[in-house]
Design a protein around this motif. Structure first.
Motif, PDB file in Angstrom:
ATOM      1  N   ALA A  20      -9.734  -2.767   4.806  1.00 24.02           N
ATOM      2  CA  ALA A  20      -8.925  -1.568   4.613  1.00 24.02           C
ATOM      3  C   ALA A  20      -7.604  -1.677   5.332  1.00 24.02           C
ATOM      4  O   ALA A  20      -6.584  -1.174   4.875  1.00 24.02           O
ATOM      5  N   ASN A  21      -7.605  -2.361   6.472  1.00 20.91           N
ATOM      6  CA  ASN A  21      -6.398  -2.475   7.279  1.00 20.91           C
ATOM      7  C   ASN A  21      -5.445  -3.531   6.750  1.00 20.91           C
ATOM      8  O   ASN A  21      -4.286  -3.577   7.129  1.00 20.91           O
ATOM      9  N   THR A  22      -5.913  -4.399   5.857  1.00 23.11           N
ATOM     10  CA  THR A  22      -5.072  -5.501   5.417  1.00 23.11           C
ATOM     11  C   THR A  22      -4.789  -5.480   3.921  1.00 23.11           C
ATOM     12  O   THR A  22      -4.107  -6.343   3.417  1.00 23.11           O
ATOM     13  N   LYS A  23      -5.295  -4.499   3.203  1.00 24.33           N
ATOM     14  CA  LYS A  23      -5.001  -4.416   1.781  1.00 24.33           C
ATOM     15  C   LYS A  23      -3.542  -4.008   1.559  1.00 24.33           C
ATOM     16  O   LYS A  23      -3.049  -3.108   2.216  1.00 24.33           O
ATOM     17  N   PHE A  24      -2.900  -4.682   0.641  1.00 27.31           N
ATOM     18  CA  PHE A  24      -1.504  -4.374   0.362  1.00 27.31           C
ATOM     19  C   PHE A  24      -1.334  -3.969  -1.093  1.00 27.31           C
ATOM     20  O   PHE A  24      -1.873  -4.594  -1.997  1.00 27.31           O
ATOM     21  N   ALA A  25      -0.608  -2.910  -1.301  1.00 29.73           N
ATOM     22  CA  ALA A  25      -0.298  -2.474  -2.648  1.00 29.73           C
ATOM     23  C   ALA A  25       1.006  -3.127  -3.086  1.00 29.73           C
ATOM     24  O   ALA A  25       1.615  -3.875  -2.347  1.00 29.73           O
ATOM     25  N   ALA A  26       1.441  -2.798  -4.317  1.00 30.82           N
ATOM     26  CA  ALA A  26       2.593  -3.466  -4.906  1.00 30.82           C
ATOM     27  C   ALA A  26       3.919  -3.195  -4.187  1.00 30.82           C
ATOM     28  O   ALA A  26       4.730  -4.095  -4.049  1.00 30.82           O
ATOM     29  N   PRO A  27       4.198  -1.975  -3.729  1.00 33.11           N
ATOM     30  CA  PRO A  27       5.550  -1.702  -3.219  1.00 33.11           C
ATOM     31  C   PRO A  27       5.864  -2.464  -1.937  1.00 33.11           C
ATOM     32  O   PRO A  27       4.995  -2.692  -1.106  1.00 33.11           O
ATOM     33  N   ASP A 154     -12.148   9.950  -3.674  1.00 31.96           N
ATOM     34  CA  ASP A 154     -11.462   9.354  -4.813  1.00 31.96           C
ATOM     35  C   ASP A 154     -10.792   8.059  -4.368  1.00 31.96           C
ATOM     36  O   ASP A 154     -10.032   8.050  -3.392  1.00 31.96           O
ATOM     37  N   ASN A 155     -11.064   6.962  -5.051  1.00 32.16           N
ATOM     38  CA  ASN A 155     -10.457   5.680  -4.712  1.00 32.16           C
ATOM     39  C   ASN A 155      -9.045   5.531  -5.261  1.00 32.16           C
ATOM     40  O   ASN A 155      -8.360   4.560  -4.946  1.00 32.16           O
ATOM     41  N   ALA A 156      -8.615   6.469  -6.082  1.00 32.94           N
ATOM     42  CA  ALA A 156      -7.262   6.401  -6.641  1.00 32.94           C
ATOM     43  C   ALA A 156      -6.236   6.560  -5.519  1.00 32.94           C
ATOM     44  O   ALA A 156      -6.370   7.425  -4.658  1.00 32.94           O
ATOM     45  N   ARG A 157      -5.225   5.706  -5.507  1.00 35.51           N
ATOM     46  CA  ARG A 157      -4.205   5.739  -4.467  1.00 35.51           C
ATOM     47  C   ARG A 157      -2.829   5.856  -5.103  1.00 35.51           C
ATOM     48  O   ARG A 157      -2.587   5.391  -6.216  1.00 35.51           O
ATOM     49  N   SER A 158      -1.914   6.463  -4.373  1.00 35.32           N
ATOM     50  CA  SER A 158      -0.532   6.496  -4.819  1.00 35.32           C
ATOM     51  C   SER A 158       0.003   5.071  -4.893  1.00 35.32           C
ATOM     52  O   SER A 158      -0.340   4.233  -4.053  1.00 35.32           O
ATOM     53  N   PRO A 159       0.831   4.754  -5.879  1.00 36.05           N
ATOM     54  CA  PRO A 159       1.387   3.394  -5.963  1.00 36.05           C
ATOM     55  C   PRO A 159       2.265   3.028  -4.788  1.00 36.05           C
ATOM     56  O   PRO A 159       2.580   1.855  -4.597  1.00 36.05           O
ATOM     57  N   TRP A 161       1.367   3.783  -1.576  1.00 36.22           N
ATOM     58  CA  TRP A 161       0.542   3.634  -0.376  1.00 36.22           C
ATOM     59  C   TRP A 161       0.155   2.176  -0.177  1.00 36.22           C
ATOM     60  O   TRP A 161      -0.243   1.489  -1.116  1.00 36.22           O
ATOM     61  N   ILE A 162       0.238   1.741   1.067  1.00 35.88           N
ATOM     62  CA  ILE A 162       0.002   0.333   1.381  1.00 35.88           C
ATOM     63  C   ILE A 162      -1.445   0.071   1.774  1.00 35.88           C
ATOM     64  O   ILE A 162      -1.985  -0.987   1.497  1.00 35.88           O
ATOM     65  N   ASN A 163      -2.092   1.018   2.432  1.00 37.95           N
ATOM     66  CA  ASN A 163      -3.449   0.781   2.916  1.00 37.95           C
ATOM     67  C   ASN A 163      -4.440   1.731   2.244  1.00 37.95           C
ATOM     68  O   ASN A 163      -4.054   2.657   1.539  1.00 37.95           O
ATOM     69  N   SER A 164      -5.705   1.490   2.493  1.00 38.05           N
ATOM     70  CA  SER A 164      -6.765   2.238   1.818  1.00 38.05           C
ATOM     71  C   SER A 164      -7.980   2.307   2.733  1.00 38.05           C
ATOM     72  O   SER A 164      -8.658   1.311   2.948  1.00 38.05           O
ATOM     73  N   CYS A 165      -8.272   3.500   3.278  1.00 38.72           N
ATOM     74  CA  CYS A 165      -9.376   3.668   4.217  1.00 38.72           C
ATOM     75  C   CYS A 165     -10.220   4.883   3.860  1.00 38.72           C
ATOM     76  O   CYS A 165      -9.698   5.879   3.350  1.00 38.72           O
ATOM     77  N   SER A 166     -11.494   4.818   4.185  1.00 38.83           N
ATOM     78  CA  SER A 166     -12.324   6.020   4.177  1.00 38.83           C
ATOM     79  C   SER A 166     -12.031   6.790   5.467  1.00 38.83           C
ATOM     80  O   SER A 166     -11.394   6.256   6.387  1.00 38.83           O
TER      81      SER A 166
END
Length: 203
Positions: A20-27, A154-159, A161-166
């Motif tokens: 979760a701490n290292t996932k990177f989104a497109a932007p 919801d696992n959907a994230r804004s495009p 957002w860089i990270n993803s955590c519960s």
């Protein structure tokens, strides 16, 4: 809602937290900076989040630092008249705003140390390395009030957002940096506001 537990800095974390701490989104970080330099991208609805977060302050906490204050500086309007408000942001929206960029490690430590409480509302989703940012804050911050939109419902994230955590993963990252989550509120379903204090001996 119930309190989200923050584990201690030395405790072993599950692999999902590291992911979760290292996932990177497109932007890119530069694109994010450009987006948040446009005042039209700030929703007045978020003023309610600032008002709710201000309710987590204790009576004797009068000096407040607001990282990511934005052009509206909604938190300022939710504080008592006796409070001292220190706004920080990527852009100098008003003459009293100080520059701050956690993604590059640019944090005005002397201002953070002077504050009783540091707020970060609507900021954490855009941090490249949450754990590193919390470690940096722990060097000068005693109490942190943060918001986070989790993946709990919801696992959907804004495009953007860089990270993803519960919620629990986010609390664990705070714990690894030496913070203990004292209280957590629900702003909206799956969106939390947490008050976290640096554990004794950490600062």
């Amino acid at each position: 809602m119930g309190q989200i537990e923050a584990k201690g800095r030395g405790e072993e974390m599950v692999d999902d937290v590291e992911l979760a701490n290292t996932k990177f989104a497109a932007p890119s970080v530069s694109n994010i900076k450009a987006y948040w330099s446009n005042g039209f991208n700030f929703d007045p609805e978020w003023d309610g989040r600032a008002h709710l977060a201000a309710g987590l302050l204790k009576v004797d906490e009068k000096i407040v630092c607001d990282i990511g204050c934005g052009p509206r500086q909604a938190l300022r309007n939710s504080l008592s008249k006796e409070s001292t408000y220190i706004p920080l942001d990527l852009k100098q929206w008003t003459a009293d705003v100080h520059f701050c960029d956690l993604n590059t490690g640019n944090l005005p430590g002397h201002l953070i140390r002077s504050a009783d409480v540091v707020f970060m509302l609507g900021v954490c989703e855009y941090l490249v390395d949450l754990h590193k940012s919390f470690i940096l804050l722990a060097e000068s911050c005693r109490t942190l009030i943060v918001s986070y939109c989790s993946t709990d419902l919801d696992n959907a994230r804004s495009p953007l957002w860089i990270n993803s955590c519960s919620g629990p993963e986010f609390g664990s990252l705070l714990g690894r940096a030496g913070f203990q989550v004292d209280r957590s509120l629900s702003y909206k379903p799956g969106q939390y506001i947490m008050r976290a204090s640096l554990q004794a001996g950490e600062l």
